[in-house]
Design a protein around this motif. Structure first.
Motif, PDB file in Angstrom:
ATOM      1  N   GLY A  81     -22.252 -56.042  -3.034  1.00 27.97           N
ATOM      2  CA  GLY A  81     -22.153 -55.079  -4.130  1.00 27.97           C
ATOM      3  C   GLY A  81     -22.522 -55.707  -5.456  1.00 27.97           C
ATOM      4  N   GLU A  82     -22.157 -56.977  -5.650  1.00 25.05           N
ATOM      5  CA  GLU A  82     -22.548 -57.673  -6.879  1.00 25.05           C
ATOM      6  C   GLU A  82     -24.062 -57.812  -6.977  1.00 25.05           C
ATOM      7  N   ARG A  83     -24.732 -57.988  -5.836  1.00 25.83           N
ATOM      8  CA  ARG A  83     -26.196 -58.067  -5.864  1.00 25.83           C
ATOM      9  C   ARG A  83     -26.792 -56.765  -6.399  1.00 25.83           C
ATOM     10  N   VAL A 122     -16.163 -58.485 -13.432  1.00 19.94           N
ATOM     11  CA  VAL A 122     -14.831 -59.069 -13.566  1.00 19.94           C
ATOM     12  C   VAL A 122     -14.313 -59.389 -12.165  1.00 19.94           C
ATOM     13  N   ARG A 123     -13.875 -60.638 -11.981  1.00 20.91           N
ATOM     14  CA  ARG A 123     -13.446 -61.104 -10.657  1.00 20.91           C
ATOM     15  C   ARG A 123     -11.983 -61.558 -10.685  1.00 20.91           C
ATOM     16  N   GLY A 131     -20.447 -67.148 -12.484  1.00 19.29           N
ATOM     17  CA  GLY A 131     -21.862 -66.846 -12.433  1.00 19.29           C
ATOM     18  C   GLY A 131     -22.209 -66.207 -11.111  1.00 19.29           C
ATOM     19  N   PRO A 132     -23.491 -65.966 -10.862  1.00 19.47           N
ATOM     20  CA  PRO A 132     -23.903 -65.355  -9.596  1.00 19.47           C
ATOM     21  C   PRO A 132     -23.513 -66.241  -8.412  1.00 19.47           C
ATOM     22  N   VAL A 133     -23.125 -65.603  -7.298  1.00 22.01           N
ATOM     23  CA  VAL A 133     -22.811 -66.342  -6.074  1.00 22.01           C
ATOM     24  C   VAL A 133     -24.117 -66.643  -5.344  1.00 22.01           C
ATOM     25  N   VAL A 157     -15.433 -63.430  -3.665  1.00 27.42           N
ATOM     26  CA  VAL A 157     -16.841 -63.319  -3.263  1.00 27.42           C
ATOM     27  C   VAL A 157     -17.458 -64.709  -3.110  1.00 27.42           C
ATOM     28  N   ALA A 158     -16.764 -65.740  -3.616  1.00 27.49           N
ATOM     29  CA  ALA A 158     -17.252 -67.116  -3.457  1.00 27.49           C
ATOM     30  C   ALA A 158     -17.297 -67.524  -1.996  1.00 27.49           C
TER      31      ALA A 158
END
Length: 777
Positions: free
Chosen positions: A260-262, A276-277, A169-171, A158-159
Motif C-alpha cells: 500500500g505504501e508503494r 505515518v508509521r 524512509g521508503p522500505v 512494514v520494515a
C-alpha cells in the motif's frame, strides 16, 4: 524541511476542509476527538459506510454520543448542532469509494484491515486496492482535492523481518506490486475451487460423519459444508502468511501495508504525501483520559491471559524491545503531520514509536505486568487469587515444544472423554477439558501470530518525528504531545494501561461471582395459556407442544434394558440365564452399531423379539412392569411434564422403545410415537419393525409433520432429549433442553447456549435394572 515552524497547528489548519477515513476505529475515533477539541476552525468530512439500515450520518451521530465527545457536544449545543457546524457524512467505504468533494485541503486515511492474519484477498483488497481507489478518487475530484495533502496511516512493521535500525524512509524490497496484487486477489476463487475437490471434501466428510452420523447424514452434510468454509478461510490466511514470509515480511498485514505504501509513493509524484508509521498502539497516556482504549489490541489478550494464569511462557528474548506507543501520541503526531505538508515529489515518513529513545524490553514489560497483578490479582472464585506463571524466557523452540506436548495430551484426553460412559463426572471432565482446549487454541493462535514480533530485533529511528515535535510552539507541544521519550513505563503499565485493560473483565467477574455462574440448568418458567386453572383436556391445548424422549431422558434406562424387562419375564430360570448370556455376548457389537447408526442398532435389538406374542408383551407390561417403569421415572421429569400440561401445552412422547413399554406413561402424554413391532398372522413378533424407527433426523421430520397437523408453533415449543443423535430433534424447537446429555450433546448445548438439566433418577433406580433378575437371586 518544515516551513514557518512556530505557527500554531490550529492556525495552520484554520478554515481547512479535511476528509477522514476510519473514524469508527480506535485510532480514527481518537483522532476525531482531538481535532474537534483542539482545531476548532477545521471542517471535516467523514467517510463512513452504512451498516444494515443505519446510515453513515446516523453512525456518526451515535459515535459522537460516546463519553469522550460529551464535553464537545455540550459546548456545541448537541450532536445535531456539532454535525451541522463542523461534520459532514460521506457514505461509502474502501470497497466502493464514492466521489469526493472537490474542495478538500487534505485527506487522512486511517481505515484499513488491522488484523495480522486476514484472508489474503481481503488484505490486498483493503490495504492496497482501497488505498489506490481512494487516491484515484482524489485525482478525479479535480479542484483543490487533486493536489490535497494525503496523510497515509501505515505501520512501523512494514520494515518486515530485517534487524537493526530502521530509518524513516521508503522500505527497500523487490516485490512486484502488480504481480502480487493480481495473485492475492485471485486466491479466493482458486481456494474455493480446491475446497471442492474430492481430496478436501472426502477428508472433511469422513470427520463430519464420524462425529454426526448418529444424528443423521444431513446433519453430517451441514457439518461438512461448515468445515469446508472454515478450510477456505484457514487456507487463505495460510497462503497470505507464507507468501509474506517468503518475501521478508512477518505476515499478510505488514506485507499488504508495505505494498500500500508503494501505491502512495507513486501518487506522491503528483501531490504532497505523508506516511505515518505507528508501532504497537495501546491505551492513551493522557487524553481523552488516561487509559482510554476501545477493544482489544495487540498486548491486551496476552496481559489478560497472563493475569488469568493461562500464559505460562512467551517466545520472546528477555532483552528484545517491545515497541509500544500510546494512542494519544499517535493521533497528536498525525495532526502535526497534517499541518505540515511536504513538497510534491518528496513524500515524508514519520515513525511514531518508542523503542529508539525510550526502549521497553519484554523483561521490563513482564516485570511491570507481574507487579501489577501481584498487587491487584484476578480472583479465581472461591480458590482465591490466581497463581501467576513465572516467565523464564527459555526461547521460542522450548515454548513451541511445551505447547505441542500439551496439544498432544489434550487430543488423547479428548478421545478418552468422548468414549467414556456418560455421567456427571464425565460431563464435568468434558467441560474442564473444553476450557483447557480453548486455552490451548488461544496460546497457539497468539504464539504463532506474535512470535515474529516477539523476535523482531528492530529499532525504529524517529528523528523526523522528533524534529517535527521540536518545531512546534511550546503550547502545541502540550496540546499535541507525541514525544514518547517522556513515557514512564512503570507508571504507564501499572497505573494506567493494566487497570484500564482489566477493568471490564473485573466487572464481569464480579457479576459471575455474584451469580456464581450462569445457570443453564434453570428451565424456562411455564405460564398457563388459558388462565388460572388451565384445562388439561386435549381439546383445549394451546399451539405449544413439549416433545420428550424416553430412555435416558425420562427414565434411567436404555433399549437393551427395556428388552430384558420384557423378555425375561416370560422365560423360566434357566432360559433367562441363557437369554442373558446371549445378549451379553452381543453387547460389544451392539455398542459399535449404536455409535455407527442408531437405526441399525435398534433393528439388531428388536430382532431378539422374534417369536414373542405382542399381546403377551403388553400383558407383561400391564401386569408386572407398570410399577417398575413408573418408579424409574425421574421426579423432575414428571414435574416438568405436569407443568406443561398445566400450562395447556400438548405433551408428546417420541421414543425408539417398543410401544408396549410406553403403556405406563400414556396418562402423561397426549400423543405417543414409539417403535411398532411387526407381527405375523398369529400375532407373533417377526423380529422386524412395522416401520422404520424414528432416530436422528427422522425424529425432527416427524415433529415438523406433527406440528403441521396440530397447528403447533415450533418456535415456541419445547424438546427434551439426552443424546447427540437427538440433535436434529432439539434444533427443531425454539426451547431445546439437553437432559443429562452425553459428551457430544453437552458440548453442542454449551456452544449453542441451550438449557442443560440434570434430572435426578429416583431412589428406586438403585434396584436391579431388570426386575425379573430379582427372581434369579
Amino acid at each position: 524541511m518544515v516551513q514557518n515552524r512556530r505557527v500554531d497547528i490550529a492556525l495552520r489548519l484554520d478554515g481547512k476542509h479535511v476528509l477522514l477515513t476510519g473514524v469508527t476505529g480506535f485510532v480514527g475515533e481518537a483522532l476525531l476527538q482531538l481535532v474537534l477539541d483542539e482545531v476548532p476552525g477545521l471542517r471535516l468530512t467523514l467517510l463512513v459506510r452504512p451498516k444494515g439500515t443505519t446510515s453513515a450520518e446516523a453512525r456518526i451521530a451515535a459515535l459522537l454520543k460516546k463519553p469522550i465527545f460529551s464535553e464537545l457536544v455540550e459546548r456545541a449545543g448537541g450532536v445535531e448542532a456539532l454535525m451541522a457546524s463542523r461534520v459532514t457524512a460521506l457514505e461509502g467505504d474502501l470497497a466502493d469509494v464514492p466521489p469526493l468533494p472537490d474542495d478538500l485541503d487534505a485527506l487522512v486515511h486511517c481505515a484499513g484491515d488491522v488484523s495480522f492474519d486476514p484472508p489474503v484477498d481481503e488484505g490486498f483488497r483493503t490495504n492496497v486496492v482501497g488505498t489506490r481507489d481512494l487516491l484515484g478518487r482524489m485525482a478525479e475530484a479535480g479542484g483543490a482535492t487533486a493536489t490535497a495533502h494525503y496523510v497515509h496511516i501505515s505501520t512501523a512493521y512494514v520494515a518486515g523481518r530485517r534487524r537493526g535500525v530502521v530509518e524513516e524512509g521508503p522500505v527497500t524490497h523487490g516485490a512486484d506490486l502488480e504481480a502480487e496484487l493480481a495473485w492475492g486477489l485471485a486466491q479466493r476463487q482458486s481456494v474455493e475451487h480446491r475446497s471442492r475437490t474430492a481430496a478436501v471434501l472426502e477428508k472433511e466428510r469422513r470427520k463430519a460423519e464420524k462425529a454426526h452420523s448418529r444424528a443423521g447424514l444431513l446433519t453430517a452434510a451441514r457439518a461438512t459444508e461448515e468445515a469446508r468454509k472454515e478450510w477456505v478461510k484457514r487456507e487463505l490466511v495460510r497462503l497470505g502468511t507464507e507468501r509474506a514470509r517468503s518475501l521478508g515480511w512477518t505476515d499478510c498485514y505488514t506485507f499488504t501495508k508495505a505494498l500500500g505504501e508503494r501505491v502512495v509513493e507513486e501518487h506522491a509524484k503528483r501531490r504532497p504525501c505523508s506516511i505515518v508509521r505507528p508501532s504497537i498502539i495501546e491505551s492513551a497516556l493522557v487524553r481523552p483520559h488516561p487509559g482510554w482504549i476501545e477493544g482489544f489490541k495487540m498486548a491486551e489478550p496476552l496481559i489478560l491471559a497472563y493475569g488469568r494464569g493461562e500464559l505460562p511462557e512467551f517466545p520472546a528474548a528477555a532483552d528484545t524491545i517491545v515497541d509500544i506507543v500510546p494512542v494519544d501520541h499517535v493521533v497528536a503526531a498525525i495532526v502535526a503531520v497534517l499541518a505540515h505538508p511536504p513538497e510534491i515529489g518528496a513524500p515524508a515518513y514519520f515513525h511514531v514509536s518508542s523503542g529508539y529513545r525510550n526502549p521497553l524490553t519484554f523483561r521490563n514489560l513482564y516485570n511491570n505486568v507481574r507487579q501489577y497483578f501481584d498487587k491487584h490479582p484476578f480472583i479465581a472464585s472461591e480458590r482465591g487469587a490466581v497463581r501467576l506463571p513465572d516467565w523464564r524466557f527459555p526461547g521460542a523452540q522450548t515454548v513451541e515444544r511445551l505447547l505441542s506436548t500439551s496439544e498432544r495430551a489434550h487430543k488423547v484426553a479428548d478421545y478418552v472423554i468422548g468414549h467414556a460412559p456418560r455421567g456427571d463426572r464425565t460431563r464435568d471432565l468434558a467441560r474442564k477439558l473444553d476450557q483447557q482446549g480453548r486455552r490451548l487454541e488461544f496460546l497457539r493462535r497468539y504464539l504463532d501470530l506474535y512470535r515474529e514480533y516477539a523476535q523482531a530485533e528492530l529499532r525504529y529511528d524517529d528523528g523526523h518525528t522528533l524534529a517535527l515535535f521540536q518545531a512546534l510552539s511550546a503550547e502545541d507541544q502540550v496540546r499535541f504531545a507525541f514525544d514518547t521519550a517522556v513515557v514512564d513505563w512503570a507508571v504507564y503499565l501499572q497505573d494506567i494501561h493494566c487497570p484500564a485493560v482489566t477493568a471490564p473483565i473485573r466487572k464481569l467477574d464480579e457479576r459471575r461471582l455474584a451469580s456464581k455462574r450462569p445457570d443453564r440448568s434453570k428451565l424456562k418458567a411455564l405460564v398457563p395459556t388459558t388462565g388460572e386453572g388451565a384445562s388439561t383436556e386435549p381439546g383445549r391445548r394451546s399451539n405449544i407442544a413439549a416433545y420428550f424422549d424416553m430412555d435416558g431422558t425420562l427414565l434411567s434406562s436404555n433399549v437393551i434394558e427395556g428388552f430384558l424387562w420384557l423378555r425375561l419375564q416370560e422365560l423360566s430360570g434357566l432360559d433367562r440365564l441363557a437369554q442373558l448370556g446371549r445378549v451379553a455376548s452381543k453387547v460389544p457389537s451392539m455398542v459399535q452399531a449404536e455409535r455407527r447408526d442408531r437405526s441399525d442398532f435398534l433393528r439388531t435389538v428388536y430382532r431378539e423379539y422374534a417369536g414373542a406374542r405382542l399381546d403377551e408383551l403388553e400383558a407383561i407390561v400391564d401386569g408386572h412392569l407398570t410399577t417398575h417403569v413408573l418408579t424409574r421415572l425421574s421426579p423432575d421429569a414428571v414435574r416438568r411434564i405436569r407443568e406443561h400440561r398445566k400450562a395447556g401445552h400438548r405433551t408428546v412422547l417420541i421414543t425408539g422403545a417398543v410401544s408396549p413399554l410406553t403403556r405406563p406413561l400414556a396418562p402423561l402424554f397426549d400423543d405417543i410415537e414409539a417403535a411398532e413391532l411387526a407381527v405375523d398372522d398369529r400375532g407373533r413378533c417377526t423380529g422386524h419393525l412395522a416401520r422404520s424407527p424414528l432416530v436422528g433426523e427422522s425424529r425432527a421430520a416427524w415433529i415438523e409433520d406433527h406440528a403441521r397437523e396440530h397447528g403447533i408453533d415450533l418456535a415456541a415449543s419445547f424438546a427434551y432429549a439426552d443424546s447427540h443423535s437427538d440433535l436434529p430433534l432439539l434444533a427443531t424447537v425454539g426451547n431445546p433442553v439437553a437432559v443429562r446429555p452425553d459428551v457430544s450433546l453437552f458440548r453442542h448445548a454449551r456452544r449453542s447456549h441451550w438449557t442443560i438439566v440434570d434430572w435426578a433418577s429416583p431412589d428406586t433406580a438403585a434396584r436391579p435394572l431388570n426386575p425379573a433378575l430379582e427372581t434369579l437371586a
